[in-house]
Enzyme design. Structure first.
Site, PDB file in Angstrom:
ATOM      1  N   ARG A   1       4.079   1.315   6.992  1.00 32.88           N
ATOM      2  CA  ARG A   1       3.305   2.149   7.619  1.00 32.88           C
ATOM      3  C   ARG A   1       4.272   3.469   7.701  1.00 32.88           C
ATOM      4  O   ARG A   1       5.501   3.549   7.783  1.00 32.88           O
ATOM      5  CB  ARG A   1       2.825   2.027   8.790  1.00 32.88           C
ATOM      6  CG  ARG A   1       2.082   0.588   9.054  1.00 32.88           C
ATOM      7  CD  ARG A   1       1.741   0.259  10.434  1.00 32.88           C
ATOM      8  NE  ARG A   1       1.129  -1.078  10.718  1.00 32.88           N
ATOM      9  CZ  ARG A   1       1.710  -1.984  10.962  1.00 32.88           C
ATOM     10  NH1 ARG A   1       2.834  -2.254  11.223  1.00 32.88           N
ATOM     11  NH2 ARG A   1       0.826  -3.236  10.885  1.00 32.88           N
TER      12      ARG A   1
ATOM     13  N   ARG B   1       0.634   1.503   0.689  1.00 32.61           N
ATOM     14  CA  ARG B   1       0.845   0.010   1.333  1.00 32.61           C
ATOM     15  C   ARG B   1      -0.275  -0.810   0.782  1.00 32.61           C
ATOM     16  O   ARG B   1      -0.047  -1.977   0.700  1.00 32.61           O
ATOM     17  CB  ARG B   1       0.457   0.418   2.879  1.00 32.61           C
ATOM     18  CG  ARG B   1       0.414  -0.772   3.703  1.00 32.61           C
ATOM     19  CD  ARG B   1       0.746  -0.220   5.241  1.00 32.61           C
ATOM     20  NE  ARG B   1       0.049  -1.176   6.302  1.00 32.61           N
ATOM     21  CZ  ARG B   1       0.864  -2.038   6.975  1.00 32.61           C
ATOM     22  NH1 ARG B   1       2.305  -2.139   6.549  1.00 32.61           N
ATOM     23  NH2 ARG B   1       0.669  -2.970   7.844  1.00 32.61           N
TER      24      ARG B   1
ATOM     25  N   TYR C   1      -6.692  -5.262   3.497  1.00 35.49           N
ATOM     26  CA  TYR C   1      -5.734  -4.377   2.921  1.00 35.49           C
ATOM     27  C   TYR C   1      -5.332  -4.643   1.558  1.00 35.49           C
ATOM     28  O   TYR C   1      -4.801  -3.943   0.731  1.00 35.49           O
ATOM     29  CB  TYR C   1      -4.356  -4.388   3.614  1.00 35.49           C
ATOM     30  CG  TYR C   1      -4.344  -3.387   4.926  1.00 35.49           C
ATOM     31  CD1 TYR C   1      -3.397  -2.505   4.869  1.00 35.49           C
ATOM     32  CD2 TYR C   1      -5.148  -3.652   5.916  1.00 35.49           C
ATOM     33  CE1 TYR C   1      -3.270  -1.579   5.990  1.00 35.49           C
ATOM     34  CE2 TYR C   1      -5.236  -2.857   7.024  1.00 35.49           C
ATOM     35  CZ  TYR C   1      -4.305  -1.834   6.815  1.00 35.49           C
ATOM     36  OH  TYR C   1      -4.043  -1.076   8.080  1.00 35.49           O
TER      37      TYR C   1
ATOM     38  N   HIS D   1      -0.898   5.256   3.212  1.00 28.74           N
ATOM     39  CA  HIS D   1      -1.530   3.953   3.290  1.00 28.74           C
ATOM     40  C   HIS D   1      -2.103   3.487   2.000  1.00 28.74           C
ATOM     41  O   HIS D   1      -2.114   2.406   1.683  1.00 28.74           O
ATOM     42  CB  HIS D   1      -2.795   3.932   4.527  1.00 28.74           C
ATOM     43  CG  HIS D   1      -2.314   3.267   5.390  1.00 28.74           C
ATOM     44  ND1 HIS D   1      -1.265   3.294   6.154  1.00 28.74           N
ATOM     45  CD2 HIS D   1      -2.867   2.043   6.117  1.00 28.74           C
ATOM     46  CE1 HIS D   1      -1.282   2.734   7.309  1.00 28.74           C
ATOM     47  NE2 HIS D   1      -2.312   2.112   7.156  1.00 28.74           N
TER      48      HIS D   1
ATOM     49  N   HIS E   1       0.889  -8.076   9.963  1.00 30.53           N
ATOM     50  CA  HIS E   1      -0.348  -8.078  10.449  1.00 30.53           C
ATOM     51  C   HIS E   1      -0.273  -9.341  11.275  1.00 30.53           C
ATOM     52  O   HIS E   1       0.444 -10.312  11.083  1.00 30.53           O
ATOM     53  CB  HIS E   1      -1.279  -8.260   9.410  1.00 30.53           C
ATOM     54  CG  HIS E   1      -1.706  -6.892   8.829  1.00 30.53           C
ATOM     55  ND1 HIS E   1      -2.314  -7.166   7.509  1.00 30.53           N
ATOM     56  CD2 HIS E   1      -1.520  -5.662   8.952  1.00 30.53           C
ATOM     57  CE1 HIS E   1      -2.395  -5.748   6.993  1.00 30.53           C
ATOM     58  NE2 HIS E   1      -1.971  -4.848   8.014  1.00 30.53           N
TER      59      HIS E   1
ATOM     60  N   LYS F   1       3.833  -2.589  14.919  1.00 30.30           N
ATOM     61  CA  LYS F   1       2.773  -2.347  16.044  1.00 30.30           C
ATOM     62  C   LYS F   1       3.171  -3.290  16.844  1.00 30.30           C
ATOM     63  O   LYS F   1       3.516  -4.758  16.604  1.00 30.30           O
ATOM     64  CB  LYS F   1       1.362  -2.519  15.404  1.00 30.30           C
ATOM     65  CG  LYS F   1       0.862  -1.194  14.691  1.00 30.30           C
ATOM     66  CD  LYS F   1      -0.469  -1.162  14.402  1.00 30.30           C
ATOM     67  CE  LYS F   1      -0.941   0.005  13.671  1.00 30.30           C
ATOM     68  NZ  LYS F   1      -2.414   0.093  13.392  1.00 30.30           N
TER      69      LYS F   1
END
Length: 337
Positions: A173, A276, A308, A273, A299, A197
């Protein structure tokens, strides 16, 4: 901190005359909580701030002074705000994000004892269209990476090449790549440590092209930083610097990518992104399993990884027709006894 106030249906009701800026105080406290306690990107924080400011302004305009109090926030008020957003042309994705911001704000209020219940919990999110994420083909990636190094300032050209190489090689990211320090990278082992995250740490490998690009950038890193330092001296410093020698921002990453996209004559709308997405798609197309890709992307849910990844439908059909014994209507081969 906003003072707790008495309960009412779906939330609270403040007593007459209590602070006319309760809602704004609650929002400020919530945003400060997010900055300190959650690993959110600056872009997400700005989006939350804008959405909640719009909600606060709507409350005041539609209810006057009463709308500035926390007790005015009930399910009807949230629905009215979303309806106004739709009337003014906000799309379902933007409205869904605004509802998410309000829900999270009110959850924080319940946790702090300001509200007795979250009135936004039962409000359904607007349906957003399912869109395949943009990704680039390997040849387009090569063109993009080649163009990244074409900078009028050679050290910054090496920075841009290393930046895009690492984004694609690791599927990072933007917030993750700009937060990297040199100590997070093991250039010899070609692996890096990143904090994703929710404060979740993961290790991600990268290949020789990214390793070489990073070594070339490190050689000119001190020149941009404004000092002559070697690799050992730089370990506690940011990997990617702006032209003034400070840490590169997420906005600058987008600008670097836009410039490289234009030089490579690629389609408009390529965002960080997309690299990614391309990372995940190319791994899947080359035979990697979704669980491994999930770990590399950081994730928490496999369903997020599936969104994704982008697999060409024609390739899937061709593979199926070639490999499945009954794809062409024939009989499955008999098993030997």
């Amino acid at each position: 901190m906003v003072r707790p106030v008495g309960g009412s249906e779906g939330g609270t009701a403040s007593t007459a005359g209590e602070g006319a800026s309760e809602l704004r105080e609650l929002i400020a406290d919530f945003l400060q909580h997010l900055e300190k306690g959650r690993s959110l990107s600056p872009h997400t924080l700005r989006a939350y701030s804008r959405d909640l400011e719009s909600f606060c302004r709507f409350q005041q305009e539609s209810m006057g002074e009463r709308g500035t109090r926390v007790g005015s926030v009930d399910a009807a008020a949230v629905r009215a705000f979303l309806a106004e957003q739709r009337r003014t042309g906000r799309g379902p994705t933007s409205r869904a994000r605004a509802l998410s911001a309000i829900r999270t704000l009110l959850r924080h209020a319940v946790r702090e004892g300001v509200l007795t219940a979250n009135p936004a919990t039962a409000i359904p999110s607007p349906k957003t269209p399912e869109r395949l994420p943009l990704h680039l083909r390997p040849g387009e990636i090569e063109d993009l990476l080649e163009s990244a190094g074409e900078h009028r300032d050679p050290p910054l050209g090496r920075r841009d090449r290393a930046l895009l190489e690492l984004l694609y090689a690791c599927g990072l990211r933007v917030s993750e790549v700009v937060s990297l320090d040199w100590r997070d990278l093991d250039l010899d082992a070609r692996v890096l440590r990143v904090l994703g995250k929710g404060g979740k740490e993961r290790m991600v490998p990268f290949g020789r092209p990214a390793q070489e690009a990073l070594r070339q950038w490190l050689a000119g890193w001190g020149e941009v930083r404004g000092r002559s330092e070697g690799e050992a001296d730089a370990r506690s410093e940011p990997v990617f610097l702006n032209h003034r020698g400070g840490r590169l921002s997420d906005r600058s990453v987008r600008r670097i990518l836009d410039q490289a996209t234009e030089r490579a004559a690629l389609q408009h709308g390529v965002h960080p992104h997309a690299l990614r997405h391309s990372f995940a798609t190319h791994l899947l197309e080359s035979g990697a399993d979704l669980r491994s890709i999930q770990e590399l992307l950081g994730h928490a849910s496999l369903s997020t990884t599936q969104r994704y990844t982008h697999v060409d439908v024609d390739r899937l059909l061709a593979t199926y027709r070639q490999a499945h014994p009954r794809a062409r209507g024939g009989k499955a081969p008999e098993r030997e006894s």
